[in-house]
Scaffold this active site. Structure first.
Site, PDB file in Angstrom:
ATOM      1  CG  HIS A  46      -1.975  -1.095   1.133  1.00 20.55           C
ATOM      2  ND1 HIS A  46      -1.806  -2.328   1.747  1.00 20.55           N
ATOM      3  CD2 HIS A  46      -3.173  -1.151   0.488  1.00 20.55           C
ATOM      4  CE1 HIS A  46      -2.865  -3.086   1.507  1.00 20.55           C
ATOM      5  NE2 HIS A  46      -3.708  -2.398   0.744  1.00 20.55           N
ATOM      6  CG  ASN A  47       4.102   0.833  -2.400  1.00 22.59           C
ATOM      7  OD1 ASN A  47       3.471   0.969  -3.443  1.00 22.59           O
ATOM      8  ND2 ASN A  47       4.862  -0.234  -2.165  1.00 22.59           N
ATOM      9  CG  PHE A  48       3.886   7.406  -4.751  1.00 21.36           C
ATOM     10  CD1 PHE A  48       2.792   8.257  -4.664  1.00 21.36           C
ATOM     11  CD2 PHE A  48       4.781   7.588  -5.794  1.00 21.36           C
ATOM     12  CE1 PHE A  48       2.592   9.272  -5.602  1.00 21.36           C
ATOM     13  CE2 PHE A  48       4.588   8.598  -6.737  1.00 21.36           C
ATOM     14  CZ  PHE A  48       3.493   9.440  -6.638  1.00 21.36           C
ATOM     15  CE  LYS A  49       8.065   1.925  -8.203  1.00 23.08           C
ATOM     16  NZ  LYS A  49       8.740   2.953  -7.408  1.00 23.08           N
TER      17      LYS A  49
END
Length: 538
Positions: free
Chosen positions: A251-254
């Site tokens: 659940h990150n920016f990517k």
């Protein structure tokens, strides 16, 4: 004899290991242990050039001096560490003398019994198994002894060694500088068209480049011109969004980019620009950008069971999604993006316009809570036969369906793009279940590393969640069949075959072990000789 050559570094020192292709796994580990000058009880970890942990085994992929692996001793024998000695002293015993005593007892048992008792052998197996687990997983933070537990803004991430959960200022400024340098560059038509397809490969793009692509989406949907959004305001908004996504595996920016890119692709594939107001399209894209802001890698079940601050703040009602909304509005307010968007609306209706927009944005983000999945899907199915794009209630449900589809759309992508995302998701899941076990909380079943495999995590999810959702959306937009449903069916076939192969391997292993045990028993009986089988006549 065929051999394999592995290049790696130890404390910055280049090393080269060569071993036969059929070398036993333990011999390979001993080889790396020797290169690191590590003791038998030290814990080693090997990282590939991308920074991901890989298993030290004969199956290591050969590499070159230009793509060295990195070997680290992440947990040394605590008797040789100052912290270990201090802890042992505080507990009132000497680890060295205890180890010698245990070794003496083992020798005494061996001498008196002439063989190692089964219980000792089983204990040794358990210790070796535990050490193996420590060396092959990335959740050492719960050991506590090897982490700085002091309070501070840079809380250690449970996933990445030597990386903080929140991005550092230096890290952010470096990406921001690159983004601003690239933001004025012209993006080719080929990339712009590729960006509109579900086959887009996110893994090729760095964070600064991803922000440029997000800027392209807002530009090509005419949001910049239509809502008089200053380019600098949009750039600062995108940077703040980047900054508020954390260093976690999934659940990150990517992931934020992938969800937004799928939403963007769906808007073009379904020609939504001719069916839905531009404000709604802007809300859909922005909700995708913001939908997982400040996610820490632990889902709602953990938040509620652990009684976290978020669960208490939101009374156990979608704590994560409510937090994502709060952070989103904080950023929008800070960057004056709402003022920019609503500035063209007359003053007397501007407040109502903003309230409705905020409500729609919240509804989209809250829709990503999977506990609401069935309610939203059933509502969409009920209105589908008479769906009306001029009906606001119908549009609101469609907007929720579209962000839900976008949020869980990885399996609609090519396998070489989708499968690495599954590995990232499982890493996050396994970490949560490990923490749940350690804290005595209910263990989330689909996250338990002892029960869940890669294929088993997907077959049921695709069959009972993904396909029913995607099929209903395709009922409204038949053009999506080839773009998102066909790839998902192929993914289901792929993981079904993988699951069958794992089951066959498991059965073969069990059969081999059973055969080996039977052979050992037969050999033992033969060695005992015929006298052993004679009855006692006394």
């Amino acid at each position: 004899m065929a051999t394999k050559i592995i290049y790696f570094t130890v404390n910055g020192r280049p090393e080269r290991a060569e071993f036969p292709l059929d070398c036993p796994a333990q011999d390979v580990k001993d080889l790396f242990r020797s290169a690191a000058e590590a003791g038998p009880h030290d814990i080693l970890k090997l990282y590939n050039p991308k920074g991901s942990i890989i298993n030290i085994s004969p199956n290591l992929e050969p590499n070159s001096p230009n793509s060295c692996y990195k070997l680290e001793v992440v947990a040394a024998d605590c008797n040789s560490e100052p912290l270990g000695a201090e802890l042992a002293g505080a507990l009132g015993f000497d680890l060295s003398s205890m180890e010698k005593r245990l070794q003496g007892l083992e020798k005494k048992i061996l001498f008196e019994a002439s063989e190692t008792p089964a219980v000792v052998y089983e204990m040794k197996k358990q210790v070796d198994s535990f050490r193996e687990k420590l060396e092959s997983v990335e959740h050492l933070s719960w050991l506590g002894l090897f982490k700085d537990l002091s309070e501070g803004t840079h809380k250690p991430s449970p996933f990445y060694h030597k990386r903080t959960l929140h991005k550092t200022r230096k890290e952010c400024e470096h990406v921001r500088e690159k983004f601003l340098q690239m933001s004025s560059l012209e993006v080719s038509d080929e990339v712009r068209q590729y960006l509109k397809t579900p086959t887009f490969d996110n893994w090729q793009w760095e964070d600064a480049e991803i922000m440029v692509l997000l800027q392209v989406m807002y530009t090509d949907l005419d949001f910049i011109a239509m809502f008089n959004i200053e380019p600098e305001v949009l750039q600062q908004f995108l940077f703040e969004v980047y900054r508020r996504y954390n260093n976690i595996p999934f659940h990150n920016f990517k992931h934020c980019f992938c969800v937004t890119q799928m939403m963007y692709g769906l808007i073009w594939l379904t020609d939504l620009r001719s069916k839905i107001d531009s404000v709604d399209l802007l809300i859909m894209l922005t909700s995708a950008v913001c939908h997982d802001l400040d996610h820490t890698g632990y889902n709602n079940a953990y938040q509620i069971n652990a009684r976290t601050e978020l669960a208490l703040r939101y009374n156990d009602i979608s704590p994560l999604e409510n937090h994502h909304c709060a952070v989103a509005f904080e950023i929008l307010e800070k960057q004056h993006l709402q003022e920019s968007v609503h500035g063209s609306v007359q003053t007397d209706t501007r407040r109502d316009h903003q309230v409705r927009s905020n409500s729609s944005l919240s509804s989209c983000i809250l829709a990503t809570d999977m506990t609401r999945h069935n309610d939203i899907l059933n509502k969409f199915k009920s209105i589908l036969p008479a769906f009306d794009f001029t009906n606001k209630d119908h549009r609101d449900v469609l907007m929720m369906i579209l962000i839900k589809v976008s949020d869980i759309s990885n399996e609609a992508r090519p396998m070489e793009v989708a499968e690495p995302w599954l590995d990232c998701l499982l890493q996050e899941f396994y970490n949560q279940s490990d923490v749940e076990k350690l804290e005595g909380l209910p263990v989330t079943p689909f996250m338990d590393r002892d029960k869940v495999t890669k294929p088993s995590s997907q077959t049921g999810f695709i069959r009972f969640v993904l396909l029913p959702l995607f099929i209903e959306l395709a009922n409204l937009f038949p053009c999506l069949e080839q773009h998102i449903i066909d790839p998902v069916r192929k993914a289901l076939d792929y993981y079904t075959e993988m699951e069958k192969a794992l089951e066959r391997e498991k059965q073969n292993r069990a059969q081999s072990e059973s055969t080996a045990k039977s052979k050992e028993a037969a050999d033992g009986h033969a060695e005992a000789g015929p006298e052993a089988s004679k009855p006692d006549t006394q």
